[in-house]
Write a protein that holds these residues in place. Structure first.
Motif: not given
Length: 581
Positions: A534, A554-555, A545-552
């Motif tokens: 994360q 995508a946002r 913001e928080t998430g994985t590399h791919a999730q962030l």
């Protein structure tokens, strides 16, 4: 001063301090009483009354004997207390310092501590051996003499008592001026010492830009300030010391004048005046000696206050017994806000969870609070609001030993001790086997360094690790973390200044650490961030913001902008242009 002396000596020696002071005062009182007996002895001798003179002389002999005993006792007890300071102070300072918050140790305080623990200690021992005794005697003996003057002639006694406030305030003014001037000299010397160390430590940078001593303004200014402070000390203190001595002599002159007036008016005879003036001389003599020592006493008092101030610093609050961990290897911040002692708010209502055996990366602009997160975990400071938890337990409910057993820190600026390479790695786990040391060194790439060193593992690395490059020092620091096998590893910009070769070893070590530890990384390097379970994005102390590399990505938010900026920077190239000479 008595309170500071109690703090310096500690509770175990408080009773000895009071016994010393009691003998010191008793010695001075007995000395004053012995001097007072000179009046009846001189009266009897000048009146040819030998029998009465011998009787008073016997009393004087008894008082002198008691005075010698009291003086011997106070001197021996004073030297014993000076020995206590010399033999126990550094140990007490060391025991106290290990319990202070790590945030207390800024460069200025460390430098003052160094000066106080060396020259300051010697000045404080001088309090018992050389300064306190003469000054106390210089006050108590004249006070005793002034009281006995009332017995022989109330007018001379009243004159002496009226002179006392003038002498007291003059000497207090003089001592205060000397003390404040000494404090300025001390501050100037501390600053000059810091600048000299800075000048020596960063010679590579200074020489690269042609900044020699003559061209390095901070060092010049510090030396000039120290020179001016030393000169002002002489200019300011000498007139004040002269004024203190003058007030004593004026008091004696006033006593002589009053005595002569009494003789002229026939209220006392000349013989009695001679005896009373002999006693009056002992009123001003000790005061003059006290005046000469009061400046040194105040200077020693400044050192005493600094040492006592260190010992009065509140230690890091910690429980007698740690709470058992409820969630081993985990980290969490729960509504944490933090304001630095200077007043700057760094974190605002920050909350996040770091699961056990995972890797979390924290990113954000400079000043966003990333490093403060690790400082709160290590208890450099305590959170202003909210709670910081390690293993499911608030760090304030863990002893320092229990907390440090859970954590291992790898920073960008690595400090190595002036010892062998092996000793520096073993610093994290002195009881590790040779095989464990070799395994940690291999994973961090230190074994490659060992082969190149002239003495292998036994090669001294120099102060701060000067014999190694920055990347090599970083690898040694990682080997320490691997060898400690702490459940939680904190990496604060550990890869920020590494070349690709050294960074490859760091990445390998991080992957190894992730197999057995929870890893929290503060980093800007893209390969380090991408593999995190994360990613936390901080801005002005808040989690945005928080998430994985791919999730962030995508946002397409703040992290995505940061990522694309880094990608573009990674593609920059410098175009060579040939310029004519």
């Amino acid at each position: 001063m008595i309170s500071s002396l109690r703090t310096l000596l500690g509770p175990a020696h408080t009773a000895r301090l009071y016994r010393y002071l009691a003998w010191l005062v008793a010695s001075a009182v007995l000395q004053g009483m012995a001097v007072a007996l000179l009046v009846p002895i001189l009266r009897a001798l000048l009146a040819d009354d030998l029998s009465t003179a011998m009787t008073w002389l016997a009393g004087l002999a008894a008082l002198v004997a008691l005075t010698c005993i009291a003086h011997y006792q106070q001197a021996m007890k004073g030297f014993a207390l000076a020995l206590v300071v010399l033999t126990t102070l550094h140990d007490r300072l060391g025991q106290h310092l290990v319990n202070l918050p790590l945030g207390w140790f800024d460069s200025e305080k460390v430098d003052r501590l160094s000066r106080s623990a060396t020259s300051g200690t010697l000045m404080v021992t001088g309090l018992f051996a050389h300064y306190l005794g003469p000054v106390v005697s210089g006050v108590v003996v004249p006070a005793t003499v002034a009281l006995t003057l009332f017995v022989f002639d109330w007018r001379l006694g009243l004159t002496a008592m009226l002179c006392a406030p003038l002498i007291y305030w003059t000497h207090r003014w003089s001592a205060a001026a000397i003390g404040s001037t000494d404090a300025r000299v001390e501050a100037a010397a501390t600053l000059a010492g810091n600048r000299v160390v800075e000048f020596a430590r960063y010679q590579q940078v200074l020489r690269a830009f042609g900044r020699t001593q003559e061209g390095y303004r901070p060092l010049q200014d510090a030396n000039q300030a120290q020179h001016q402070a030393g000169g002002s000390m002489l200019a300011h203190t000498f007139p004040k010391l002269l004024a203190g001595g003058l007030s004593v002599q004026l008091a004696f002159a006033l006593l002589v004048g009053v005595g002569i007036a009494l003789v002229v008016n026939g209220q006392i005879d000349a013989i009695e005046l001679i005896a009373l003036l002999a006693l009056s001389a002992r009123f001003v003599g000790p005061l003059a000696e006290a005046a000469a020592r009061s400046g040194l006493l105040r200077m020693a008092g400044n050192d005493l206050e600094q040492l006592a101030g260190i010992l009065r610093e509140p230690p890091l609050a910690q429980p007698a017994v740690s709470r058992p961990l409820s969630a081993p290897c985990s980290l969490s911040f729960e509504h944490v806000s933090f304001v630095y002692p200077g007043g700057a708010t760094v974190l605002r209502d920050l909350s996040f969870q770091v699961p056990a055996h995972s890797m979390t990366a924290i990113v954000g602009a400079s000043g966003s609070g990333k490093t403060t997160v690790t400082r709160l975990l290590m208890r450099f400071f305590d959170a202003s609001e909210g709670s910081v938890k390690v293993g499911g337990v608030d760090v304030r409910e863990l002893t320092n030993e229990a907390l440090m057993a859970q954590l291992s820190l790898v920073m960008q600026d690595v400090y190595l001790f002036d010892d062998s390479l092996e000793a520096n790695i073993r610093a994290s786990n002195p009881d590790a086997s040779a095989e464990q040391v070799a395994d940690a060194a291999r994973l961090a790439g230190v074994d490659e360094i060992v082969v190149r060193l002239p003495l292998g593992w036994n090669t001294p690395v120099g102060e701060g690790g000067a014999a190694l490059s920055g990347g090599e020092r970083q690898r040694v620091s990682l080997a320490r973390a691997l060898l400690k096998r702490a459940p939680i590893v904190l990496l604060d910009e550990a890869t920020a200044a590494l070349d690709p070769h050294n960074e490859a070893y760091v990445q390998t070590a991080i992957r190894t650490l992730m197999q057995s530890s929870t890893v929290l990384v503060i980093a800007h390097r893209l390969p380090t961030i991408m593999v995190a379970d994360q990613i936390l994005v901080l801005e002005e102390g808040r989690l945005i913001e928080t998430g994985t590399h791919a999730q962030l990505l995508a946002r397409n938010g703040r992290y995505a902008g940061f990522w694309h900026d880094r990608q573009r920077a990674g593609g920059w190239r410098l175009k060579a242009q040939v310029q004519p000479c």
